[in-house]
Write a protein that holds these residues in place. Structure first.
Motif, PDB file in Angstrom:
ATOM      1  N   LEU A   1      -0.612  -4.943 -17.035  1.00  4.93           N
ATOM      2  CA  LEU A   1      -0.914  -6.060 -16.156  1.00  4.93           C
ATOM      3  C   LEU A   1      -1.173  -5.503 -14.762  1.00  4.93           C
ATOM      4  CD1 LEU A   1      -1.157  -9.141 -16.227  1.00  4.93           C
ATOM      5  CD2 LEU A   1       1.250  -9.285 -15.614  1.00  4.93           C
ATOM      6  N   ASN A   2      -2.375  -4.955 -14.592  1.00  2.00           N
ATOM      7  CA  ASN A   2      -2.733  -4.318 -13.334  1.00  2.00           C
ATOM      8  C   ASN A   2      -3.670  -5.152 -12.475  1.00  2.00           C
ATOM      9  OD1 ASN A   2      -1.229  -2.010 -13.944  1.00  2.00           O
ATOM     10  ND2 ASN A   2      -2.943  -1.041 -15.007  1.00  2.00           N
ATOM     11  N   ASN A   3      -4.502  -5.978 -13.115  1.00  4.75           N
ATOM     12  CA  ASN A   3      -5.490  -6.769 -12.381  1.00  4.75           C
ATOM     13  C   ASN A   3      -5.451  -8.209 -12.867  1.00  4.75           C
ATOM     14  OD1 ASN A   3      -7.193  -4.726 -10.714  1.00  4.75           O
ATOM     15  ND2 ASN A   3      -7.013  -3.779 -12.733  1.00  4.75           N
ATOM     16  N   ILE A   4      -5.145  -9.123 -11.952  1.00  9.55           N
ATOM     17  CA  ILE A   4      -5.010 -10.536 -12.279  1.00  9.55           C
ATOM     18  C   ILE A   4      -6.058 -11.346 -11.528  1.00  9.55           C
ATOM     19  CG2 ILE A   4      -3.474 -12.543 -12.208  1.00  9.55           C
ATOM     20  CD1 ILE A   4      -1.109 -10.565 -12.175  1.00  9.55           C
ATOM     21  N   LEU A   5      -6.669 -12.288 -12.229  1.00  9.83           N
ATOM     22  CA  LEU A   5      -7.621 -13.221 -11.617  1.00  9.83           C
ATOM     23  C   LEU A   5      -7.043 -14.621 -11.717  1.00  9.83           C
ATOM     24  CD1 LEU A   5     -10.425 -13.968 -10.440  1.00  9.83           C
ATOM     25  CD2 LEU A   5     -11.256 -14.124 -12.807  1.00  9.83           C
TER      26      LEU A   5
ATOM     27  N   LEU B   1     -17.963 -13.171 -13.094  1.00  5.94           N
ATOM     28  CA  LEU B   1     -17.099 -12.192 -12.435  1.00  5.94           C
ATOM     29  C   LEU B   1     -16.571 -11.160 -13.429  1.00  5.94           C
ATOM     30  CD1 LEU B   1     -15.889 -11.332  -9.782  1.00  5.94           C
ATOM     31  CD2 LEU B   1     -13.993 -12.920 -10.157  1.00  5.94           C
ATOM     32  N   LEU B   2     -16.246 -11.608 -14.642  1.00  5.89           N
ATOM     33  CA  LEU B   2     -15.762 -10.678 -15.665  1.00  5.89           C
ATOM     34  C   LEU B   2     -16.849  -9.699 -16.098  1.00  5.89           C
ATOM     35  CD1 LEU B   2     -13.630 -13.042 -17.939  1.00  5.89           C
ATOM     36  CD2 LEU B   2     -12.796 -11.262 -16.391  1.00  5.89           C
ATOM     37  N   ALA B   3     -18.101 -10.087 -15.957  1.00  3.85           N
ATOM     38  CA  ALA B   3     -19.197  -9.183 -16.283  1.00  3.85           C
ATOM     39  C   ALA B   3     -19.314  -8.065 -15.244  1.00  3.85           C
ATOM     40  CB  ALA B   3     -20.505  -9.957 -16.360  1.00  3.85           C
ATOM     41  N   GLN B   4     -18.744  -8.301 -14.062  1.00  2.81           N
ATOM     42  CA  GLN B   4     -18.816  -7.311 -12.983  1.00  2.81           C
ATOM     43  C   GLN B   4     -17.551  -6.472 -12.865  1.00  2.81           C
ATOM     44  OE1 GLN B   4     -19.773  -9.441  -9.319  1.00  2.81           O
ATOM     45  NE2 GLN B   4     -20.933 -10.962 -10.486  1.00  2.81           N
ATOM     46  N   ARG B   5     -16.401  -7.068 -13.194  1.00  5.12           N
ATOM     47  CA  ARG B   5     -15.121  -6.399 -12.985  1.00  5.12           C
ATOM     48  C   ARG B   5     -14.180  -6.647 -14.159  1.00  5.12           C
ATOM     49  NH1 ARG B   5     -12.824  -8.514  -7.410  1.00  5.12           N
ATOM     50  NH2 ARG B   5     -11.105  -7.205  -8.141  1.00  5.12           N
ATOM     51  N   HIS B   6     -13.222  -5.748 -14.303  1.00  2.71           N
ATOM     52  CA  HIS B   6     -12.228  -5.890 -15.375  1.00  2.71           C
ATOM     53  C   HIS B   6     -10.974  -6.556 -14.838  1.00  2.71           C
ATOM     54  CE1 HIS B   6      -9.559  -5.002 -18.713  1.00  2.71           C
ATOM     55  NE2 HIS B   6      -8.697  -4.522 -17.826  1.00  2.71           N
ATOM     56  N   PHE B   7     -10.466  -7.517 -15.610  1.00  2.00           N
ATOM     57  CA  PHE B   7      -9.182  -8.141 -15.320  1.00  2.00           C
ATOM     58  C   PHE B   7      -8.346  -8.137 -16.589  1.00  2.00           C
ATOM     59  CE2 PHE B   7     -11.953  -9.914 -12.069  1.00  2.00           C
ATOM     60  CZ  PHE B   7     -11.169  -9.812 -10.927  1.00  2.00           C
ATOM     61  N   ASP B   8      -7.037  -7.981 -16.418  1.00  2.00           N
ATOM     62  CA  ASP B   8      -6.122  -8.002 -17.561  1.00  2.00           C
ATOM     63  C   ASP B   8      -5.687  -9.416 -17.920  1.00  2.00           C
ATOM     64  OD1 ASP B   8      -5.898  -5.090 -17.803  1.00  2.00           O
ATOM     65  OD2 ASP B   8      -4.841  -5.223 -15.878  1.00  2.00           O
ATOM     66  N   LEU B   9      -5.828 -10.339 -16.960  1.00  2.00           N
ATOM     67  CA  LEU B   9      -5.349 -11.697 -17.186  1.00  2.00           C
ATOM     68  C   LEU B   9      -6.098 -12.663 -16.277  1.00  2.00           C
ATOM     69  CD1 LEU B   9      -3.223 -13.662 -18.439  1.00  2.00           C
ATOM     70  CD2 LEU B   9      -1.737 -13.091 -16.496  1.00  2.00           C
TER      71      LEU B   9
END
Length: 298
Positions: A4-8, A98-106
């Motif tokens: 859980l490093n990147n949260i949107l 946004l998910l197409a540009q960056r990675h999120f874990d949640l």
């Protein structure tokens, strides 16, 4: 979910109803994660504005100002947080972009209660997020997480293929992550549909011995429970459909979060029947974390 490093988190258009934002801040602080707050700003013409349009613009600006103030306060606490503003008329489309540009874990979003249409077809943003992205989605309601609260984790043990088994272990691993972050315990739940069928299992030195559906599920559930070393009173096998059983068990144990799988099924038949996760979400008052299998298909 391995980490859980990147949260949107999505900012709602109701300034006093930012449950997703507040819970995302809590998780980011506990997990030392990067947090991105997303404001989806509707397309607006800049000329010939009606009184209603002007009021909407004022509300949007007030939300941006309040979120900017909140971000400054959160940064002062040492939390890595940023604001992203995107134009769009649907939240889920902006999330997809946004998910197409960056990675999120949640992805965390306020849950919006809605009625399913005929045959279970629904076009709500929540359902699009459950069906159309491979990132775990947490849909939250009001209320705070309790430090001595409970997580109800529901898995399906009927499917015996290797990919599904791996997904169940992923669900349990994610449950462990949230249990450690929140300081809660985990109740593992599985449902079965009665004794219409039995399975013949041959034991060494014995004749074939039939096992009931309940016994089969008990054996499988006990094996999965070893992932989290759960005591027997935290492992539950219930008769009935998941749509009915999961909300009842969540209410019984006053769960803060329900964790389950979403997105494994696809195709026309499942479009008409709907996803269990979608029905469950609309029938509970706690938060729901929907996890997606590897090589998610939508």
């Amino acid at each position: 979910m391995n980490q859980l490093n990147n949260i949107l988190a999505l900012v709602t258009h109701d300034i006093g109803n930012q449950h997703a934002v507040q819970k995302a801040i809590f998780l980011a602080e506990k997990a030392n994660a990067q947090l991105t707050l997303l404001i989806v700003s509707p397309h607006q013409r800049t000329f010939f504005l009606s009184v209603k349009d002007k009021e909407k613009l004022l509300i949007q600006q007030k939300i941006k100002d309040e979120i900017s103030r909140l971000i400054n306060e959160v940064k002062a606490r040492g939390i890595n947080i940023e604001l992203q503003v995107m134009e769009g008329n649907r939240d889920y489309k902006s999330v997809l972009n946004l998910l197409a540009q960056r990675h999120f874990d949640l992805v965390i979003k306020n849950h919006e209660f809605h009625q399913h249409r005929l045959f279970g077809v629904s076009i709500a943003d929540d359902c699009h997020l459950l069906r159309d992205i491979d990132t775990p989605v947490m849909l939250v309601n009001g209320g705070c997480w309790s430090s001595d609260g409970h997580i109800v984790t529901a898995i399906d043990v009927d499917d015996t293929n290797e990919q599904h088994s791996h997904f169940n272990h992923d669900i349990l691993h994610s449950s462990g992550i949230f249990s450690n972050i929140l300081g809660t315990d985990v109740h593992l739940l599985n449902c079965y549909l009665g004794e219409e069928h039995s399975m013949e299992i041959k034991f060494r030195g014995e004749q074939q011995k039939p096992l009931t559906q309940k016994e089969i599920h008990q054996l499988k559930l006990a094996e999965y429970s070893k992932d989290l070393m759960l005591a027997s009173d935290h492992v539950h096998l219930e008769l009935g459909f998941p749509d009915d059983v999961i909300p009842k068990v969540a209410e019984k144990y006053q769960a803060d979060i329900i964790i389950l799988g979403a997105g494994e099924h696809h195709g026309l038949s499942h479009l008409f029947s709907g996803h269990t996760s979608e029905y469950v979400i609309d029938r509970v008052h706690c938060d729901v974390l929907a996890l997606k299998p590897t090589q998610f298909v939508h």
